[in-house]
Motif scaffolding. Sequence first.
Motif, PDB file in Angstrom:
ATOM      1  N   GLN A   8      46.914  63.931  46.660  1.00  0.00           N
ATOM      2  CA  GLN A   8      47.637  64.228  45.422  1.00  0.00           C
ATOM      3  C   GLN A   8      48.957  64.925  45.722  1.00  0.00           C
ATOM      4  O   GLN A   8      49.990  64.611  45.124  1.00  0.00           O
ATOM      5  CB  GLN A   8      46.780  65.111  44.511  1.00  0.00           C
ATOM      6  N   TRP A   9      48.908  65.867  46.660  1.00  0.00           N
ATOM      7  CA  TRP A   9      50.123  66.617  46.979  1.00  0.00           C
ATOM      8  C   TRP A   9      51.206  65.677  47.512  1.00  0.00           C
ATOM      9  O   TRP A   9      52.359  65.722  47.061  1.00  0.00           O
ATOM     10  CB  TRP A   9      49.825  67.715  48.008  1.00  0.00           C
ATOM     11  N   PRO A  44      39.373  54.855  49.965  1.00  0.00           N
ATOM     12  CA  PRO A  44      40.540  54.172  49.391  1.00  0.00           C
ATOM     13  C   PRO A  44      40.996  54.760  48.052  1.00  0.00           C
ATOM     14  O   PRO A  44      42.156  54.585  47.681  1.00  0.00           O
ATOM     15  CB  PRO A  44      40.075  52.730  49.244  1.00  0.00           C
ATOM     16  N   LYS A  45      40.093  55.460  47.338  1.00  0.00           N
ATOM     17  CA  LYS A  45      40.463  56.015  46.034  1.00  0.00           C
ATOM     18  C   LYS A  45      40.115  57.497  45.982  1.00  0.00           C
ATOM     19  O   LYS A  45      39.016  57.902  46.340  1.00  0.00           O
ATOM     20  CB  LYS A  45      39.753  55.276  44.897  1.00  0.00           C
ATOM     21  N   VAL A  69      49.469  54.973  58.682  1.00  0.00           N
ATOM     22  CA  VAL A  69      49.876  54.807  57.290  1.00  0.00           C
ATOM     23  C   VAL A  69      48.838  53.918  56.611  1.00  0.00           C
ATOM     24  O   VAL A  69      48.426  52.897  57.162  1.00  0.00           O
ATOM     25  CB  VAL A  69      51.281  54.176  57.207  1.00  0.00           C
ATOM     26  N   HIS A  70      48.386  54.308  55.432  1.00  0.00           N
ATOM     27  CA  HIS A  70      47.279  53.593  54.794  1.00  0.00           C
ATOM     28  C   HIS A  70      47.399  53.690  53.275  1.00  0.00           C
ATOM     29  O   HIS A  70      48.003  54.628  52.744  1.00  0.00           O
ATOM     30  CB  HIS A  70      45.948  54.179  55.249  1.00  0.00           C
ATOM     31  N   GLN A  71      46.834  52.730  52.592  1.00  0.00           N
ATOM     32  CA  GLN A  71      46.913  52.727  51.133  1.00  0.00           C
ATOM     33  C   GLN A  71      45.873  53.660  50.532  1.00  0.00           C
ATOM     34  O   GLN A  71      44.708  53.655  50.904  1.00  0.00           O
ATOM     35  CB  GLN A  71      46.716  51.325  50.567  1.00  0.00           C
ATOM     36  N   VAL A  72      46.343  54.461  49.568  1.00  0.00           N
ATOM     37  CA  VAL A  72      45.482  55.368  48.813  1.00  0.00           C
ATOM     38  C   VAL A  72      45.777  55.172  47.335  1.00  0.00           C
ATOM     39  O   VAL A  72      46.945  55.061  46.943  1.00  0.00           O
ATOM     40  CB  VAL A  72      45.736  56.838  49.221  1.00  0.00           C
ATOM     41  N   CYS A  73      44.752  55.132  46.516  1.00  0.00           N
ATOM     42  CA  CYS A  73      44.914  55.007  45.066  1.00  0.00           C
ATOM     43  C   CYS A  73      44.393  56.280  44.397  1.00  0.00           C
ATOM     44  O   CYS A  73      43.333  56.798  44.765  1.00  0.00           O
ATOM     45  CB  CYS A  73      44.156  53.789  44.539  1.00  0.00           C
ATOM     46  N   MET A 120      50.252  56.154  52.160  1.00  0.00           N
ATOM     47  CA  MET A 120      50.223  57.561  52.566  1.00  0.00           C
ATOM     48  C   MET A 120      50.416  57.683  54.071  1.00  0.00           C
ATOM     49  O   MET A 120      49.845  56.924  54.845  1.00  0.00           O
ATOM     50  CB  MET A 120      48.889  58.192  52.165  1.00  0.00           C
ATOM     51  N   GLY A 121      51.242  58.642  54.483  1.00  0.00           N
ATOM     52  CA  GLY A 121      51.445  58.895  55.904  1.00  0.00           C
ATOM     53  C   GLY A 121      52.904  58.825  56.302  1.00  0.00           C
ATOM     54  O   GLY A 121      53.810  58.811  55.459  1.00  0.00           O
ATOM     55  N   ASP A 122      53.122  58.771  57.596  1.00  0.00           N
ATOM     56  CA  ASP A 122      54.470  58.818  58.175  1.00  0.00           C
ATOM     57  C   ASP A 122      55.131  57.442  58.101  1.00  0.00           C
ATOM     58  O   ASP A 122      55.153  56.695  59.079  1.00  0.00           O
ATOM     59  CB  ASP A 122      54.373  59.307  59.619  1.00  0.00           C
ATOM     60  N   THR A 123      55.689  57.123  56.946  1.00  0.00           N
ATOM     61  CA  THR A 123      56.283  55.803  56.742  1.00  0.00           C
ATOM     62  C   THR A 123      57.628  55.653  57.436  1.00  0.00           C
ATOM     63  O   THR A 123      58.153  54.538  57.528  1.00  0.00           O
ATOM     64  CB  THR A 123      56.458  55.526  55.241  1.00  0.00           C
TER      65      THR A 123
END
Length: 596
Positions: free
Chosen positions: A457-458, A543-544, A388-392, A374-377
Motif C-alpha cells: 500500500q505504501w 498477488p492481491k 519486479v512483480h504485479q500486485v493488486c 511493485m519493485g525496482d522498475t
Amino acid sequence: MKDGSQVLLYKESYALVIGVSRYTRGWSDLPGVKEDIRDVKVVLEDHGFHVTTLPDPNLAELEQGIKNFITTRGMGTDNRLLIYFAGHGHTVAPKYGGAKLGYLVPRGAPNPYEDLRGFKSKALSFKRIEEYALSIDAKHAVFIFDACFSGSLLSMVRAVPEEINNKTAKPVRQFFTSGNEKEKVPDKSIFKAQFVAALNGEGDLNRDGYVTGTELGSFLQKNVARYSRETQHPQYGTIRNPYLDKGDFVFILPETNGSGRISGGSTNNPSTPAWTAGGPDPEYELWKRVEKSTDPEDFKFFLSEYPKGKYGSTARYMIRKLAKNSAPSQGAATISSTNNNKPVRPRLPSPGDTWTEPVTGMVFVWVPGDCFQMGDTFGDGASDEKPVHQVCLDGFWMGKTEVTQGQWKKIMGNNPSRFKSGDSYPVETVSWHDAKKFISKLNTKSGQEFKLPSEAQWEYAARDGGKKVRFGTGKNIISSDEANFDARAEYKKSYSRSGQYREQTTDVGSFAPNGLGLYDMSGNVYEWCEDVYDENAYAKHAPKNPLVSSGSSSRVLRGGGWGYDPRFVRAAYRYRGDPGSANSYLGFRVCAPRVR
C-alpha cells in the motif's frame, strides 16, 4: 536511577565516528557506510554521547582526527571514550613469521596485493591503535571496528561478571571487530544493525538495565554470525595489558520516563529467555517495555498483539488492577460519555476525495485500488527490491501527511520527538511498537479502524497509484526544493539535483504533494509499515493485498528521511528496522480501509 539507587558511571561521554565509503587504488567503494555512520551517531547520541564524525579521511586526516579527539576528550579520568570505524580492513602476515598485524584502510591506501609497501605506509596499523589506547587517561575506552581483520592486540580472555560499580571502577581498553581476516565486509552492514539493536536494549542479556562491553561482544558474536549465515564472525576482547583489562565499558539503557513513553529498561524476571531459536523473542521484547507501565492501554495493546502469549494472564491482571486503582471513589461525581467522534467516511469514495478524522484532525486521501508493478522498475536498487512483480490492491484511505507532533499529543499526551519545532512537524523518535500503540488508542477513542499501511500500500500510494515514477513526489528527478533529504553535492546521483541539507525535520506541509495529494512520501522521516521485513518477500508475495508476517524479527521502513541521500528516498527503497528502535529519523503515517 536503577533499583532505587543512583549509579554515577561517567562524568562525560564522547565518541568519534569514522566512516570511509569512497575508495580508490583497487578497493571497492562502500556507499552503505554513509548510512551506517548516521545510524551509529543517532544511537550514541541517544545514550548521551557527544559525537564527532570524520567522513572519508586519508591516513594523515585519520591520525590527526584520532589525536585531536584523544587530546581534547580523553584526558578526563572519569570520562568514557568510544571510537567507531566503518570501512575496509586488512591483515598482513610478517615476511619472516610472527604474529599477524591488522590494518584499518583509509582513503588513498593502495591495494596491498598490488603495492604492499605503499599500503603499509598509507594504512593505520593495529600497533598504532594500541599506542593511541595507551595514551588515553579516561578509565574506559572502547574501539569498535566494522572491518574484518585480525591482530595480536586482543586478549580473548573474557571478564568475570561483576557488579556495575566494580566494572566502572577499573580501567579497561576494549576492542571489537566485525569479522576475522578472511571474511569480507558487506556494504549493507549486519554488524552495524546489530550494534544499534544492542544499544537499543537487545544487548542487555541479563536484563539489569545496562549493556556492558562483555554483553555487547557476546550479543554481536551470536547475532552477526546468525544473520550473516555464518559468513561473519565478530571478535572482541581487551588490550593485552594487565593494568587495562579488568574493567568493562557500560552503556546505560533508558527507562520509562515521566511522559509515559515506554523505552528499554530492566525487568523483574531476568531469568526469562530473551531469545528463541530464530533470534530475539518479539513477545518478550514487547513485554519488557510494558511490564512496569501504569497505563492500562499498554497492557491492552500487548494483549492485542499476543492474546494467547505466555504473559497474557499477567497483562489481564494488570488491566484489572489499574482499572480498580483509577476507579472513582464512592459518592464522587462521574461523567458519562458516548462516542460522538465516529467520522463519516464516504461509502463510495471517488479519486480525490478526502476525509477528516475528528479526534486528531488527521486528513485522509482516498487511494483507488488497482494493479501495479511493485519493485525496482528503474534498476537503481538492491536485490531486496526485486523481482519486479504485479500486485493488486483494494482501495484504501491514506494519511495525507505523516502523523504530526500535535496529533500524537492528542492521543498519547506526550511528545517523544527530538526536534520539537511545532505541532505541524512530524512526530519522530517512535518505534514500530510506539506507532502501533498510538493506533490502538486512536481506534479506541475514535471507534474506527486504523492501521499502519502494508508495504505494498505504501509503495502504491508513493508512486501516484502505482505509476512508474522514482520518487514519492511523483517525479523521476528529486531536489531539495521538493523534499527534505540530504541533497549535498557529494551525494548527488544521476536522478537528483544538488541542494540543501536541512539537518532536521520540516513542517509536513512544506513541499508540494504527489499526484494523489500525499505529502512527504519521499524524505522528512522514514515511515513504519505493518510488514515484517523479509529480504526475499517479493518472491513470495500474494498477488492481491500482500502482507508479510514472517521472515525476520525486523519491520519494514519506507520513504527515507531528512538525513538520507537520494538513494534512500526512492519509492522502491526498502529499509529494515528493529521494531523497538526509536530515533529522530523514524516516524509513520496511518491508513484506513474503505467503509463496507
